[in-house]
Design an enzyme around this catalytic site. Structure first.
Site, PDB file in Angstrom:
ATOM      1  N   LYS B  27       0.838  -1.198   0.000  1.00 26.27           N
ATOM      2  CA  LYS B  27       0.000   0.000   0.000  1.00 26.27           C
ATOM      3  C   LYS B  27       0.875   1.251   0.000  1.00 26.27           C
ATOM      4  CE  LYS B  27      -3.727  -0.934   2.461  1.00 26.27           C
ATOM      5  NZ  LYS B  27      -4.210  -1.219   3.822  1.00 26.27           N
ATOM      6  N   ARG B  96      -3.021   3.117   8.657  1.00 26.79           N
ATOM      7  CA  ARG B  96      -3.329   1.776   8.126  1.00 26.79           C
ATOM      8  C   ARG B  96      -2.087   0.894   8.189  1.00 26.79           C
ATOM      9  NH1 ARG B  96      -6.069   5.114   4.344  1.00 26.79           N
ATOM     10  NH2 ARG B  96      -8.236   4.477   3.980  1.00 26.79           N
ATOM     11  N   GLY B 105      -5.938 -10.994  10.133  1.00 21.60           N
ATOM     12  CA  GLY B 105      -5.617 -10.699  11.529  1.00 21.60           C
ATOM     13  C   GLY B 105      -4.911  -9.374  11.714  1.00 21.60           C
ATOM     14  N   MET B 107      -4.173  -5.273  11.702  1.00 22.31           N
ATOM     15  CA  MET B 107      -4.999  -4.150  12.132  1.00 22.31           C
ATOM     16  C   MET B 107      -5.641  -3.446  10.952  1.00 22.31           C
ATOM     17  SD  MET B 107      -4.246  -0.674  14.207  1.00 22.31           S
ATOM     18  CE  MET B 107      -4.455   0.352  12.747  1.00 22.31           C
ATOM     19  N   ARG B 340      -4.574  -0.733  -7.029  1.00 22.06           N
ATOM     20  CA  ARG B 340      -4.045  -2.109  -6.939  1.00 22.06           C
ATOM     21  C   ARG B 340      -4.534  -2.876  -8.163  1.00 22.06           C
ATOM     22  NH1 ARG B 340      -7.792  -3.777  -1.762  1.00 22.06           N
ATOM     23  NH2 ARG B 340      -9.748  -3.166  -2.737  1.00 22.06           N
ATOM     24  N   HIS B 456     -16.862 -39.199  -4.273  1.00 22.58           N
ATOM     25  CA  HIS B 456     -17.168 -39.928  -5.514  1.00 22.58           C
ATOM     26  C   HIS B 456     -17.983 -39.060  -6.457  1.00 22.58           C
ATOM     27  CE1 HIS B 456     -19.690 -42.670  -7.968  1.00 22.58           C
ATOM     28  NE2 HIS B 456     -18.526 -43.280  -8.122  1.00 22.58           N
ATOM     29  N   ARG B 562     -10.406 -45.290 -16.652  1.00 24.33           N
ATOM     30  CA  ARG B 562     -10.802 -46.238 -15.604  1.00 24.33           C
ATOM     31  C   ARG B 562     -11.733 -47.269 -16.220  1.00 24.33           C
ATOM     32  NH1 ARG B 562     -12.291 -41.302 -14.225  1.00 24.33           N
ATOM     33  NH2 ARG B 562     -11.050 -40.117 -12.725  1.00 24.33           N
ATOM     34  N   ARG B 618      -6.310 -48.126 -17.120  1.00 25.10           N
ATOM     35  CA  ARG B 618      -6.032 -48.694 -15.801  1.00 25.10           C
ATOM     36  C   ARG B 618      -6.863 -49.951 -15.601  1.00 25.10           C
ATOM     37  NH1 ARG B 618      -7.483 -45.364 -10.480  1.00 25.10           N
ATOM     38  NH2 ARG B 618      -9.584 -46.025 -11.038  1.00 25.10           N
ATOM     39  N   SER B 765       2.620 -43.461 -13.362  1.00 22.97           N
ATOM     40  CA  SER B 765       1.640 -42.388 -13.286  1.00 22.97           C
ATOM     41  C   SER B 765       1.290 -42.210 -11.813  1.00 22.97           C
ATOM     42  CB  SER B 765       0.399 -42.736 -14.091  1.00 22.97           C
ATOM     43  OG  SER B 765      -0.545 -41.699 -13.960  1.00 22.97           O
ATOM     44  N   CYS B 832      -2.071 -38.557 -12.654  1.00 21.88           N
ATOM     45  CA  CYS B 832      -3.450 -38.665 -13.116  1.00 21.88           C
ATOM     46  C   CYS B 832      -4.445 -38.480 -11.985  1.00 21.88           C
ATOM     47  CB  CYS B 832      -3.680 -39.990 -13.835  1.00 21.88           C
ATOM     48  SG  CYS B 832      -3.458 -41.422 -12.779  1.00 21.88           S
ATOM     49  N   TYR B 852       3.942 -35.491 -18.189  1.00 19.08           N
ATOM     50  CA  TYR B 852       2.596 -35.007 -18.476  1.00 19.08           C
ATOM     51  C   TYR B 852       1.741 -34.986 -17.220  1.00 19.08           C
ATOM     52  CZ  TYR B 852       1.005 -39.871 -18.268  1.00 19.08           C
ATOM     53  OH  TYR B 852       0.710 -41.144 -17.849  1.00 19.08           O
TER      54      TYR B 852
END
Lengths: 891, 891
Positions: B27, B96, B105, B107, B340, B456, B562, B618, B765, B832, B852
């Site tokens: 600031k 400030r 927290g 001031m 800002r 799930h 899957r 898999r 993976s 994954c 990846y």
């Protein structure tokens, strides 16, 4: 000379000895060694593991090998006066594998090799026993056909049964020489039909076929898998032992037997064993005839007995350990066929080790190394009377040793009531849960149909030193009807059964038990162990009684005092449930207020029992739903007691259920959600500690926060505990009582960030049970459906809940210890999982530099001994000089 | 000169600027910077973070500080022509806090400091508004009493309400100057009574009290905990900003407002904001009066508007980013109070980044860095019509973005039926399980009462890009009666509801939704991202449809297909159940035989969709009991279908239940127990692969074995898979199809022994979902009862299931990658888990060197952008030269 591929032995001379175990395998090296020191051994030779390595590499043998083998064979022929393939007096040999480590899947023995349609006639003539000769031939064809040529043994058994039926013979021994000759023909035709290959008649072809088979067996799938799992290098290789046959079945002056140089049950210094006149080793194994005590040989074959006695004495002094011997007497002449270190009971191991030290055979260091710590359990628990006849209903896992007889009870409340009233009861459950604790305490033994070696029942029973058979899957428990079915019998509540925790047997009726005796030798050995070990040993104990037991077994403190069992005791569970189901902090505090004096009284008892020794108290760990009622009836009953709406109560109970309680709201997570709880527990601990100190005793409390995953959890709990300590001190006055606040390291993450946790934690205790569960992603309670298969098939070398998984979990223990001490030098580190009592794990913990292990009271002696062995394995062992003096020729 | 502790700004000059952010806080640095570049800012000064550090160390200030502050105050007095404490024309200031990072927290603001019973009269005279002066005084005493002296704000509100009641005033603004003067007296007396300290009248005392309070707030408990968790060093410290007050509430030529240099919703290049005439900033926040669009300032305060426009343009070009400005107009004069970087929607972020590149303000590298990848989700899913009025019943977790309206259905079968028939349905469940999959596929959205962001329902819904609100704890679902209760309303099956997956809102009735638009700018930005990133991005997809979606979003392969969902599809579950309950391998094989063609067809579809790209399949992962019927009715129905005894079936189902399914018999453990299963799956994969290749496409299968804990498990599975591959190739002919066999690394042990696994595994993976569960010992399904509290209270810096826990789990990912590649150089490694789509986790994965990441299709663009940012953060970013040319004075 070029590389030597074959080592001969015989006629009092040998080209190698026991120092060449790597090259000759254990069996071959010992045959050479026995020959060399003058013990009578049939002549023979060993093909080295170098040959094996060459064969594995090239699929062929070194050029010089054939010549070396034939040279060695000639030497055996010269020594025996027989000829290999000689039709008049044929030399027969046995062929055996033998690596420097024993391994499953390796080729078994071939006996009587060298027989064919011609030599068998020579053997018949020489022995004067045609039936003997054809029986030997039949055995050879069967073994060779099976082991070398791969025909299932069952095929031969089937053919033999058919011949016996045709001949109206009852036993094999009823078959005539001609019938046996017919069996040989049929066997050989069958082998040729199945394999498409000729059965070799030339003894040389037979021999090379057997040698190939030994080397090939080194590389079969089962052996390969075993080696991978046990980290045995492939190029260790096996040797091949070829030895002249001797026969114990050539009449009344022949025989065969086994002998131990000391009694393997008691350790008494006397030649002990069994023998059979006119028999071969196989017959002993087959159990067709009952063998006689060795003592009888003194009268039946006095000369051979005297020779055996001398050989035994020579071998024991030479090998400086109890030996297990195989021998054959052929027409009055003794031949030693094998010597090896004898297996023995714990009692025998302890006695022989201490005796041998006194005899000057071994040093104290060696005596300490001679006893397998995992056997010691046997000495500390009652056992079944070995004379009693028993009817075994089922066999489960030997989950906690000892033996107990009692009336069958299915309900833990009833077990608690009747047990407390002095009745002997056995608690039988499908599986146990913490709610059954009071019933388990009062029972003499526990039987469960489900769960493994580290199921709730097993762990709790071991902790109490109480007999337990767990996971007896053939026991079908019907708790509702109050009966179980097993082995075809139906056992009702109130019937007597007996459990044998050493073997896992469930026995109908009441079998007498014998109490354990702690011998003088045991005490001597433990003293020697204590003088040698670095690692301290503590006990896991939740009650003053367990604490005293542990101290009695030599525990140097309590490494794990679980507080949850205290919550289940009579009159407390209601307050615990109110605390859990409280709708606001005020109600919760009121319920905890009622628990405080009871919990404080628990600690007073334990602190008194452990005067002067540290006591590690673990704050509440299990998920809260373990304390809640389960069934509809129990819920209703609680609702009545507390005046709640049953439907609402059921919903509350339901809300506490978890999908994976092991990974749920438990341990420090409870304390974070309900800070009133650790506050009450800390207060009970400190109030008890100050009160017991007031009595003039020394109290050393170590408070342990369970299931830490982040440093922040620990920091906040320590703030709470330190604040309570200050409050209690302010009230109690006097010097502040020293205490430590530390944590379990039982989650992988805690081990990974151990340095940060150690910034505030004053000690670590590895909870290797939970650490194993999370590192493997494997629940102890659910592992029963596949873990036994994993161990059996060699996917794991051992059950990781029994023996620490050094490769995985061990890395985390090592890392956690190292990083913890980096942040806080000298950090006290222990272990309080089941592994603290497992000898091979203890050796690892010693190596990592832990300060102590903690285990159930009855495993404390084993841990003390294992700790001593760990020290000895880390430095050169002092060998007995006196022993060396006494037997200088053999050194 | 000695160290400078105070930096002044004002009158077009400043002693610091934005380069001193560490020293002056964000600031303060910006206030100096604005002043320096000619933007009108009220004069003031900054106490540096050096002062904070000295204060934290010594609990006192450096000697020179008082003099420096008073010198700076004098400068402000000179520039404003007012005197601090001057009774005729008092200087008032605001105080400030301001660190270089924002932190909870700390001031808050104190306004109007400098007022006392004397100066307030001067202010009244100078402003000509006595009521204004006393209102300012009342506000000051309230703020100071609360923030500096610690009296609860509620006390002041209560007193003020009482005064209003006595004065019969409706609003604060109805209170007269005298009433406000009375409030000041009452407030001060109350403060003195509560604190036992005088309320300071001397402005200097007031100022130092406020400065102390700022520095003390740096070290309060909440701030300390936050810093520990976020690794913010304590000695970073905060600065203190003291600035002359300006007032927007001095009549019709005054006002206050906020402005954005571009539209923060759309990114359109236009000054956008709101303002209020004759008001202070607080009034805007309090919402008593409705602010006007900024455009109205053009007519109401034309000169100030022109100045604001110019300041906005200067600031945006200077900071080269969209700015969020606060300003006040005092009697016609504009003052900027803060600038800002502006928060903005995803659409605005993308548009402004691409526009600014075109305008030459920023480079392409910078444009790529400007957009928060986690926002991109917003652009890919439908949203609620922002114009619609909504009745919110409950708010759950925004588990999967998008918006959906539909008829409430509780039963997944019904959802499947009606959804497939074209009806819009919302599936409402207490929680979902894999058995509900078919219903989830057919529903427009999913609502659950339990479970977290990675339950799930959440994971599956995100995978399908379907809207989901999970864990709406205030929704009480009664599945049996077909209704739910929430927010006082009862919703029956068949009623309309609308879900807002972006916010977690559950809305009664049918709210219109708007479809997403992928703008030209979005495509441009993604192109730039792809040109920059090293990390490849794949999609998790279980169906051809998901695979196509992923490819459409730029996925370069499938990282996780899957196979379990395929088992739930219509007509298959019966065969699956027969397979599970089979009593012998033959029955099991027969059931698998029936599954084979269906599973093959699944893979054919996926391989076609991914022509030319790798597909990682898999093998079956979940515990088998997930496939078994649950309730008594379902069991009965299955028994009827299969002709089994219901009691026996129930016992079988019961035997499959597990205490901790997450740690149970699943993953490779199933494949080890039932080798027929991986054999069938491998066959389906290879037969499909050869068939699709036959069609002229390129198929790159990568078969992945889940839940490996030991190298031996993997080795044996690979043998099975390789054998099936050889069989299928023998039947299919042609060139052998290249494929890889690799493994999930999702257990700590697998990461710890990665080198051994990599000896046979051809790729890794990381399954970071399960790896997080086991590393923390924390079940996703059960974490809801404490994990939100952990995040809220700063015990964890983030939900580790959403953002990778770098300290713990990250160590294992790093170790597994390093050790794996040590054993097999160049090993392909990916991730994954859900974390593959989390931008900050992606940056970590890039740093570790993974090849990846794979995530649900809708998160692929976010992962692509995050991967590009990761690359850019690892090297010097190219800044726009044109931007530098255009604004040389500001550089």
């Amino acid at each position: 000379m070029a590389e030597r591929y074959v080592y001969s032995f015989g006629g009092g001379e040998a080209e190698g000895g026991k120092e060449l175990k790597q090259l000759l395998g254990g069996k071959g090296a010992n045959l050479c060694e026995m020959t060399r020191i003058g013990v009578p051994v049939p002549p023979g030779f060993v093909l080295t593991t170098d040959v094996c390595r060459a064969y594995l590499r090239d699929r062929s043998y070194p050029e010089e090998l054939r010549e070396a083998v034939s040279g060695s064979l000639k030497r055996v022929e010269a020594l025996t006066g027989k000829g290999f393939g000689d039709e008049d007096d044929p030399l027969l040999v046995s062929v055996r594998s033998g690596a420097s480590v024993s391994m499953p899947g390796m080729m078994d023995t071939i006996l009587n090799l060298g027989l064919n349609d011609h030599t068998v006639e020579g053997l018949a003539r020489q022995s004067g026993d045609r039936r003997f000769a054809f029986d030997a031939y039949r055995r050879f064809v069967q073994m060779y056909g099976n082991v070398v040529m791969g025909v299932p043994n069952h095929d031969f058994e089937r053919d033999l049964e058919r011949i016996k039926a045709e001949e109206r013979a009852h036993e094999d021994t009823d078959l005539s020489a001609d019938a046996l000759a017919r069996a040989v023909r049929i066997f050989r035709e069958h082998v040729e039909e199945v394999t498409g290959r000729d059965f070799p008649s030339d003894p040389a072809d037979q021999l090379w076929g057997a040698i190939d088979a030994v080397f090939d067996s080194w590389d079969n799938a089962r052996a390969r898998a075993y080696r991978r799992v046990h980290n045995i290098p492939r190029d260790l290789g096996t040797a091949v032992n070829v030895m002249a046959m001797v026969f114990g079945n050539l009449g009344e002056s022949s025989g065969t037997g086994v002998a131990f140089t000391r009694d393997p049950s008691t350790g008494e210094q006397t030649l002990f064993g069994e023998f059979l006149v006119n028999a071969q080793g196989e017959d002993v194994v087959a159990g067709i005839r009952d063998p006689l005590p060795l003592d009888r040989m003194r009268t039946d074959l006095p000369d051979a007995y005297a020779e055996l006695n001398e050989a035994a004495s020579t071998l024991e002094r030479h090998y400086r350990d109890v030996q297990d011997l195989e021998f054959t007497v052929e027409r009055g002449t003794l031949y030693m066929l094998q010597t090896r270190t004898a297996k023995r009971t714990a009692a025998a191991a302890v006695r022989s080790a201490v005796d041998m030290e006194a005899e000057g055979l071994i040093s104290r260091d060696e005596a300490v190394l001679r006893v397998d710590p995992s056997q010691l359990d046997q000495l500390l628990h009652p056992g079944l009377d070995p004379e009693a006849e028993v009817e075994v209903l089922a066999t489960g896992l030997p989950a906690s040793p000892g033996a107990a007889a009692g009336l069958v009870v299915f309900n833990p409340d009833e077990a608690a009531e009747r047990g407390t009233a002095g009745e002997d009861v056995i608690l039988v459950r499908r599986e146990t849960s913490p709610e059954d604790f009071h019933g388990m305490v009062a029972a003499r033994g526990i039987l469960t149909a489900r769960g493994g070696m580290t199921s709730h029942a097993a762990v709790v029973a071991r902790g109490m030193g109480k007999c337990c058979v767990a996971g007896a899957r053939n026991v079908r428990v019907d708790e509702a009807y109050g009966r179980f079915e097993a082995g075809g019998a139906v056992v009702e509540a109130g019937d007597w059964i007996t459990l044998d925790g050493a073997t896992g047997r469930v026995i109908l009726g009441r079998v007498p038990t014998v109490e354990p005796q702690m011998s003088e030798q045991f005490r001597t050995l433990m003293k020697w162990a204590d003088e040698r070990r670095r690692l301290r040993v503590r006990a896991n104990a939740d009650t003053p009684h367990d604490a005293e037991t542990g101290r009695g077994f030599g525990a140097e403190g309590i490494g794990l005092c679980r507080t949850e069992h205290m919550f289940f005791e009579d009159g407390r569970i209601d307050a615990v449930r109110e605390m859990i189901l409280a709708e606001n902090p005020a109600d919760r505090s009121a319920a905890l207020e009622r628990l405080l004096p009871m919990q404080r009284a628990d600690f007073v008892g334990i602190f008194r029992a452990m005067d002067g020794l540290p006591v590690t108290v673990r704050l509440l760990d299990p998920p809260l739903h373990e304390f809640l009622p389960y069934g509809a009836a129990e819920i209703k009953s609680l609702a009545r007691k507390t005046g709640q709406d049953p439907a609402r109560l059921r919903a509350q109970v339901e809300a506490h259920r978890e999908s994976n309680p092991m990974l749920g709201h438990r341990g420090v997570r409870l304390a974070m959600s309900l800070p009133e709880l650790p506050r009450m527990q800390a207060r009970a601990i400190f109030e008890a500690a100050y009160a017991v100190r007031q009595e003039g005793m020394e109290v050393i409390p170590e408070i342990m926060v369970p299931l830490i995953a982040t440093e922040e959890e620990f920091r906040r709990q320590k703030e709470i505990i330190d604040a309570v300590a200050a409050e209690v001190h302010a009230d109690a006055g006097g010097e502040p009582l020293p205490y430590l606040v530390g944590t379990m390291i039982e989650l992988p993450r805690a081990a990974l960030i151990a340095d940060r946790i150690a910034e505030t934690a004053e000690f670590f205790s590895f909870g290797t049970n939970d650490l194993t569960q999370t590192t493997f992603g494997l629940s102890r309670d659910d592992a029963g459906s596949f873990l036994p298969m994993y161990v059996e098939e060699g996917i794991l070398s051992a059950d990781p809940f029994q023996t620490l998984d050094i490769d995985g979990v061990g890395q985390l223990v090592e890392m956690g210890t190292r990083e913890g001490r980096r942040a806080r030098p000298g950090l006290k580190v222990g272990v309080c999982g089941e592994h603290g009592g497992d000898p091979s794990s203890v050796i690892f913990f010693d190596g990592v530099g832990l300060d102590y292990v903690s285990c159930s009271p009855y495993r404390v002696p084993a841990a003390r001994l294992a700790a001593a062995q760990a020290t000895l394995k880390g430095r050169p062992v002092e060998s007995s000089e006196r022993a060396t003096e006494k037997a200088p020729a053999l050194a």
